[in-house]
Scaffold this active site. Structure first.
Site, mmCIF file in Angstrom:
data_model
loop_
_atom_site.group_PDB
_atom_site.id
_atom_site.type_symbol
_atom_site.label_atom_id
_atom_site.label_comp_id
_atom_site.label_asym_id
_atom_site.label_seq_id
_atom_site.Cartn_x
_atom_site.Cartn_y
_atom_site.Cartn_z
ATOM 1 N N CYS A 228 -41.393 -35.996 -4.303
ATOM 2 C CA CYS A 228 -40.643 -35.048 -3.467
ATOM 3 C C CYS A 228 -39.878 -35.687 -2.311
ATOM 4 O O CYS A 228 -38.695 -35.404 -2.115
ATOM 5 C CB CYS A 228 -41.586 -34.022 -2.846
ATOM 6 S SG CYS A 228 -43.029 -33.612 -3.819
ATOM 7 N N GLU B 214 -32.761 -33.114 -11.465
ATOM 8 C CA GLU B 214 -32.538 -33.589 -10.096
ATOM 9 C C GLU B 214 -31.897 -34.976 -10.082
ATOM 10 O O GLU B 214 -30.950 -35.231 -9.337
ATOM 11 C CB GLU B 214 -33.861 -33.608 -9.327
ATOM 12 C CG GLU B 214 -34.357 -32.191 -9.016
ATOM 13 C CD GLU B 214 -35.665 -32.160 -8.246
ATOM 14 O OE1 GLU B 214 -36.403 -33.164 -8.251
ATOM 15 O OE2 GLU B 214 -35.959 -31.109 -7.640
ATOM 16 N N LYS C 238 -37.238 -38.496 -3.245
ATOM 17 C CA LYS C 238 -36.253 -37.774 -4.077
ATOM 18 C C LYS C 238 -35.316 -36.955 -3.193
ATOM 19 O O LYS C 238 -34.101 -36.993 -3.333
ATOM 20 C CB LYS C 238 -36.999 -36.889 -5.082
ATOM 21 C CG LYS C 238 -36.190 -36.002 -5.987
ATOM 22 C CD LYS C 238 -35.765 -34.681 -5.396
ATOM 23 C CE LYS C 238 -36.839 -33.810 -4.827
ATOM 24 N NZ LYS C 238 -37.723 -33.204 -5.791
ATOM 25 N N HIS D 133 -24.628 -12.146 9.085
ATOM 26 C CA HIS D 133 -23.261 -12.311 8.581
ATOM 27 C C HIS D 133 -22.514 -13.388 9.346
ATOM 28 O O HIS D 133 -22.646 -13.453 10.561
ATOM 29 C CB HIS D 133 -22.524 -10.976 8.722
ATOM 30 C CG HIS D 133 -21.183 -10.990 8.091
ATOM 31 N ND1 HIS D 133 -21.004 -11.037 6.724
ATOM 32 C CD2 HIS D 133 -19.938 -10.990 8.640
ATOM 33 C CE1 HIS D 133 -19.700 -11.048 6.465
ATOM 34 N NE2 HIS D 133 -19.035 -11.030 7.602
ATOM 35 N N TYR E 149 -37.476 -30.603 -14.275
ATOM 36 C CA TYR E 149 -37.127 -30.792 -12.861
ATOM 37 C C TYR E 149 -36.550 -32.191 -12.605
ATOM 38 O O TYR E 149 -35.511 -32.345 -11.982
ATOM 39 C CB TYR E 149 -38.380 -30.709 -11.996
ATOM 40 C CG TYR E 149 -38.939 -29.355 -11.712
ATOM 41 C CD1 TYR E 149 -38.712 -28.749 -10.479
ATOM 42 C CD2 TYR E 149 -39.761 -28.700 -12.621
ATOM 43 C CE1 TYR E 149 -39.280 -27.521 -10.175
ATOM 44 C CE2 TYR E 149 -40.331 -27.480 -12.322
ATOM 45 C CZ TYR E 149 -40.085 -26.888 -11.096
ATOM 46 O OH TYR E 149 -40.644 -25.683 -10.803
ATOM 47 N N GLU F 54 -27.347 -13.187 2.990
ATOM 48 C CA GLU F 54 -27.178 -11.740 3.173
ATOM 49 C C GLU F 54 -26.861 -11.045 1.852
ATOM 50 O O GLU F 54 -27.064 -9.848 1.708
ATOM 51 C CB GLU F 54 -26.103 -11.425 4.213
ATOM 52 C CG GLU F 54 -24.698 -11.719 3.748
ATOM 53 C CD GLU F 54 -23.626 -11.328 4.765
ATOM 54 O OE1 GLU F 54 -23.766 -10.274 5.402
ATOM 55 O OE2 GLU F 54 -22.652 -12.098 4.920
ATOM 56 N N CYS G 8 -46.024 -37.472 -4.203
ATOM 57 C CA CYS G 8 -45.059 -36.727 -3.388
ATOM 58 C C CYS G 8 -44.398 -37.617 -2.336
ATOM 59 O O CYS G 8 -43.179 -37.654 -2.215
ATOM 60 C CB CYS G 8 -45.772 -35.543 -2.730
ATOM 61 S SG CYS G 8 -44.725 -34.643 -1.596
HETATM 62 P P1 NDP Z 1 -41.138 -31.199 -16.878
HETATM 63 O O1 NDP Z 1 -42.383 -30.787 -17.522
HETATM 64 O O2 NDP Z 1 -40.492 -30.322 -15.878
HETATM 65 O O3 NDP Z 1 -40.051 -31.520 -17.992
HETATM 66 C C1 NDP Z 1 -40.310 -32.418 -19.020
HETATM 67 C C2 NDP Z 1 -39.090 -32.414 -19.909
HETATM 68 O O4 NDP Z 1 -39.213 -33.460 -20.861
HETATM 69 C C3 NDP Z 1 -38.941 -31.124 -20.689
HETATM 70 O O5 NDP Z 1 -37.584 -30.800 -20.716
HETATM 71 C C4 NDP Z 1 -39.461 -31.483 -22.070
HETATM 72 O O6 NDP Z 1 -38.831 -30.783 -23.088
HETATM 73 C C5 NDP Z 1 -39.063 -32.942 -22.158
HETATM 74 N N1 NDP Z 1 -39.927 -33.696 -23.054
HETATM 75 C C6 NDP Z 1 -41.277 -33.722 -23.056
HETATM 76 N N2 NDP Z 1 -41.729 -34.566 -24.016
HETATM 77 C C7 NDP Z 1 -40.644 -35.077 -24.609
HETATM 78 C C8 NDP Z 1 -40.454 -35.978 -25.680
HETATM 79 N N3 NDP Z 1 -41.495 -36.529 -26.308
HETATM 80 N N4 NDP Z 1 -39.203 -36.281 -26.048
HETATM 81 C C9 NDP Z 1 -38.133 -35.721 -25.424
HETATM 82 N N5 NDP Z 1 -38.258 -34.846 -24.402
HETATM 83 C C10 NDP Z 1 -39.494 -34.528 -24.009
HETATM 84 O O7 NDP Z 1 -41.460 -32.654 -16.317
HETATM 85 P P2 NDP Z 1 -40.757 -33.581 -15.281
HETATM 86 O O8 NDP Z 1 -41.090 -34.949 -15.756
HETATM 87 O O9 NDP Z 1 -39.335 -33.220 -15.073
HETATM 88 O O10 NDP Z 1 -41.544 -33.259 -13.954
HETATM 89 C C11 NDP Z 1 -42.976 -33.221 -13.924
HETATM 90 C C12 NDP Z 1 -43.440 -32.113 -13.031
HETATM 91 O O11 NDP Z 1 -43.272 -32.484 -11.684
HETATM 92 C C13 NDP Z 1 -42.644 -30.817 -13.183
HETATM 93 O O12 NDP Z 1 -43.147 -30.015 -14.188
HETATM 94 C C14 NDP Z 1 -42.782 -30.175 -11.845
HETATM 95 O O13 NDP Z 1 -43.909 -29.350 -11.851
HETATM 96 C C15 NDP Z 1 -42.966 -31.355 -10.905
HETATM 97 N N6 NDP Z 1 -41.744 -31.583 -10.139
HETATM 98 C C16 NDP Z 1 -41.349 -30.670 -9.213
HETATM 99 C C17 NDP Z 1 -40.204 -30.841 -8.487
HETATM 100 C C18 NDP Z 1 -39.790 -29.830 -7.480
HETATM 101 O O14 NDP Z 1 -40.600 -29.003 -7.110
HETATM 102 N N7 NDP Z 1 -38.531 -29.812 -7.057
HETATM 103 C C19 NDP Z 1 -39.363 -32.013 -8.659
HETATM 104 C C20 NDP Z 1 -39.848 -32.908 -9.675
HETATM 105 C C21 NDP Z 1 -40.991 -32.686 -10.360
HETATM 106 P P3 NDP Z 1 -39.261 -29.302 -23.561
HETATM 107 O O15 NDP Z 1 -38.573 -28.341 -22.652
HETATM 108 O O16 NDP Z 1 -38.760 -29.263 -24.946
HETATM 109 O O17 NDP Z 1 -40.746 -29.249 -23.460
#
Ligand code: NDP
Length: 448
Positions: free
Chosen positions: A46, A179, A49, A434, A175, A439, A41
Site C-alpha cells: 500500500c 494499479e 505503491k 459545491h 488490484y 456532491e 503494506c
Molecule cells: P487479485 O486476487 O486481486 O487478482 C489476481 C489476478 O490474477 C486475477 O485477475 C486473476 O484472474 C489473475 N490470476 C490468478 N491466477 C492466475 C494464473 N494462474 N494465470 C493468469 N492469471 C491469474 O490479486 P492481486 O495480486 O492483484 O492482489 C492481491 C490482493 O492484495 C488483492 O486481492 C487485494 O485484496 C490486495 N490489494 C489491495 C489493494 C488496495 O486495496 N488498493 C492494492 C493491491 C492489492 P481471475 O480474475 O481469472 O481469477
C-alpha cells in the site's frame, strides 16, 4: 527460555496491531519478524505503491496544467531519485513501527519463527514459549508455472527496479495489475496489461469495470483481454519476448506478474501442531480467529477473508481485545470499502449491481457519467462515473461506486453513511458541497 502471554508471528499490519493492543491491556507480548517491520503494506504494498501512484499522476497534471495557462519546459522523471526518496520514507516508517512496539512494551524477536508445538516456537536460534500464539505472517506473490517464468518480476521486485523499462507487460486482472498499469503508464512506460478472461477487475461492478477499461485505453494502456502467457524467452538484447495464447507476441523490457498472493506458510512448523488449512490454502479459523489448535490464532492475509490492511488491523484489534480482557469484539465484514488506485481511482462500498440484483427483489440504480470540472479547461477526455444502488423495499443504499479523481477519499465517507444504514432519502436530504465531485452523490434523482 523466555515465556510470554502472547507470541505474535509477523510484524505486519495485523501483527503489530494485535501486539500493541494486547500489551496495552497488560499482556507480556513478543512479536517475531524475520524481514521488515510493517509487513507487506509498509514495505512492498500500500504505502510505496501509493507513493508511486502520486509520482505517476504528475504526468497527467503536467499536461492538464497547459489548459490552465502553465507552460513547463522540463518535466523529466528521475526513477533513481523517486526510488531513493521512497526507500528513505519506508525506512522512516520502519522506525516508526519499531517505536510503536517499543513504547507499548512489546519485545521484538528478530528472525524466522517456527512452531515447535502448540505453545512453543524457535525464533532464529532462541526457543520461546507462550500461552497463546497469533499467526500473522501474511502472504507472498504467486507466479504460476510456465516456460520462461524465471524472466518475470513480481509485485515485490517491482519496488526495487534499477531502471524503468521502455515497455512493460503486466499479467493479471486484479488490484495490483490495474494499479501498476496506471503507475507505469503515468511514469512514461509503454504499458500492456494481459488478463486471461474477457474483462478485468472481476468481482467489481460490471459497468465500473467496463468504464475503467475505457479510461485506461484512453490513457494509452494496451489491454489484452482473453489472453494468457504461453512462454517467455530472453532475447539477445536482454528484452523479454512474450508469446501469448492468442497467437500474438510482445517484446518488452520487463514482465511483471500480479496473479494473486498466497499465504506465507513455508517452514512455519504447522506440522508440529493441529492447525489445519482451508481448501484455498489459508489457515482455517473460527469466528474468534482460533485455529483448529486451541490457543493458536491467525489473522490477516494468512486467513484471507479480505486481503486488505484495514481488515487485518480490525482483526488484530478484535482478537487482542477478546483475548486480554475486553471480550465480545466482532469484525464487521459486511461493508468493506475498497479502492483501486488506478488513474482515475476506482472505489466501492457495498454490492455491485449484479450482486444486488441477485440478492434483492427490486433495486433502483442511480448514476451519472460526466467530465470532472477540474478537467474542463484541459484536453483530457477522462470522465467520472458514479453509481448508487438502492433496495427499493427499504430505500436503503446498498452499493456506492465511483471511478474518478479521489474516489477513495469520497467513498470512505459514504461507507460511514452506509454502515449507519443510510437510505436514499438520507442522501437526498444531505446538502452538497459545491462545486465538488462528491456532491453528485447527493443530487442523483433519476433512477433506472
Ligand atoms: P487479485 O486476487 O486481486 O487478482 C489476481 C489476478 O490474477 C486475477 O485477475 C486473476 O484472474 C489473475 N490470476 C490468478 N491466477 C492466475 C494464473 N494462474 N494465470 C493468469 N492469471 C491469474 O490479486 P492481486 O495480486 O492483484 O492482489 C492481491 C490482493 O492484495 C488483492 O486481492 C487485494 O485484496 C490486495 N490489494 C489491495 C489493494 C488496495 O486495496 N488498493 C492494492 C493491491 C492489492 P481471475 O480474475 O481469472 O481469477
Amino acid at each position: 527460555m523466555q515465556h510470554f502471554d502472547l507470541l505474535v508471528i509477523g510484524a505486519g499490519s495485523g501483527g503489530v496491531r494485535a501486539s500493541r493492543i494486547a500489551a496495552n491491556l497488560g499482556a507480556k507480548v513478543a512479536v517475531a519478524e524475520e524481514r521488515y517491520l510493517g509487513g507487506t503494506c509498509v514495505n512492498v504494498g500500500c504505502v510505496p505503491k501509493k507513493l508511486f501512484v502520486y509520482a505517476s499522476h504528475f504526468s497527467d497534471l503536467f499536461s492538464q496544467s497547459r489548459g490552465y495557462g502553465w507552460s513547463l519546459s522540463d518535466s523529466r522523471l528521475s526513477w533513481q531519485k523517486l526510488r531513493e526518496n521512497k526507500d528513505r520514507e519506508i525506512a522512516r516508517l520502519n522506525g516508526v513501527y519499531g517505536n510503536l512496539l517499543d513504547n507499548a512494551g512489546v519485545t521484538l524477536l528478530q528472525g524466522h519463527a517456527r512452531l515447535l508445538g502448540p505453545k512453543r516456537a524457535m525464533v532464529a536460534d532462541q526457543e520461546v514459549s507462550a500461552e497463546r500464539i497469533i499467526i500473522a505472517v501474511g502472504g507472498w506473490p504467486f507466479v504460476p508455472e510456465f516456460p520462461g517464468r524465471e524472466h518475470v518480476i513480481d509485485s515485490n521486485d517491482v519496488f526495487y527496479l534499477d531502471e524503468l523499462p521502455e515497455e512493460i507487460a503486466i499479467v493479471g486482472g486484479g488490484y495490483i495489475a490495474a494499479e501498476f498499469a496506471g503507475i507505469f503508464n503515468g511514469l512514461g512506460v509503454k504499458t500492456h496489461l494481459i488478463y486471461r478472461r474477457e474483462l478485468f477487475l472481476r468481482g467489481f461492478d460490471r459497468e465500473v469495470r467496463e468504464f475503467m477499461a475505457e479510461q485506461m485505453q484512453a490513457k494509452g494502456i494496451e489491454l489484452h483481454f482473453n489472453a494468457d502467457v504461453e512462454s517467455i524467452a530472453l532475447t539477445g538484447s536482454g528484452s523479454r519476448l512474450v508469446a501469448l495464447d492468442n497467437g500474438r507476441s510482445l517484446e518488452v523490457g520487463e514482465i511483471m506478474y500480479a496473479t494473486g498472493r498466497r499465504p506465507l506458510l513455508d517452514n512455519l512448523g504447522l506440522e508440529n501442531t493441529s492447525v489445519s488449512l482451508t481448501d484455498k490454502g489459508t489457515i482455517a479459523v473460527d469466528d474468534n480467529f482460533e485455529t483448529t489448535e486451541p490457543g493458536i490464532y491467525a489473522i490477516g492475509d494468512v486467513v484471507g477473508r479480505a486481503e486488505l490492511t484495514p481488515v487485518a488491523l480490525a482483526e488484530g484489534m478484535a482478537l487482542a481485545r477478546n483475548l486480554f480482557g475486553e471480550p465480545g469484539q466482532k469484525v464487521n465484514y459486511d461493508l468493506i470499502p475498497t479502492a483501486i488506485f488506478t488513474q482515475p481511482n476506482v472505489a466501492t462500498v457495498g454490492l455491485s449491481e449484479e450482486l444486488a440484483r441477485a440478492q434483492y427483489d427490486e433495486i433502483a440504480v442511480y448514476q451519472s457519467n460526466f467530465k470532472p470540472m477540474q478537467l474542463s479547461l484541459t484536453e483530457s477526455t477522462e470522465r467520472c462515473l458514479i453509481k448508487v444502488i438502492v433496495d427499493v423495499a427499504t430505500d436503503t443504499v446498498i452499493g456506492c461506486h465511483m471511478v474518478g479523481p479521489d474516489a477513495g477519499e469520497i467513498i470512505q465517507g459514504l461507507a460511514v453513511a452506509m454502515t449507519a444504514g443510510a437510505t436514499k432519502a438520507d442522501f437526498d436530504r444531505t446538502i452538497g458541497i459545491h462545486p465538488t465531485l462528491a456532491e453528485e452523490f447527493v443530487t442523483l434523482r433519476e433512477a433506472r
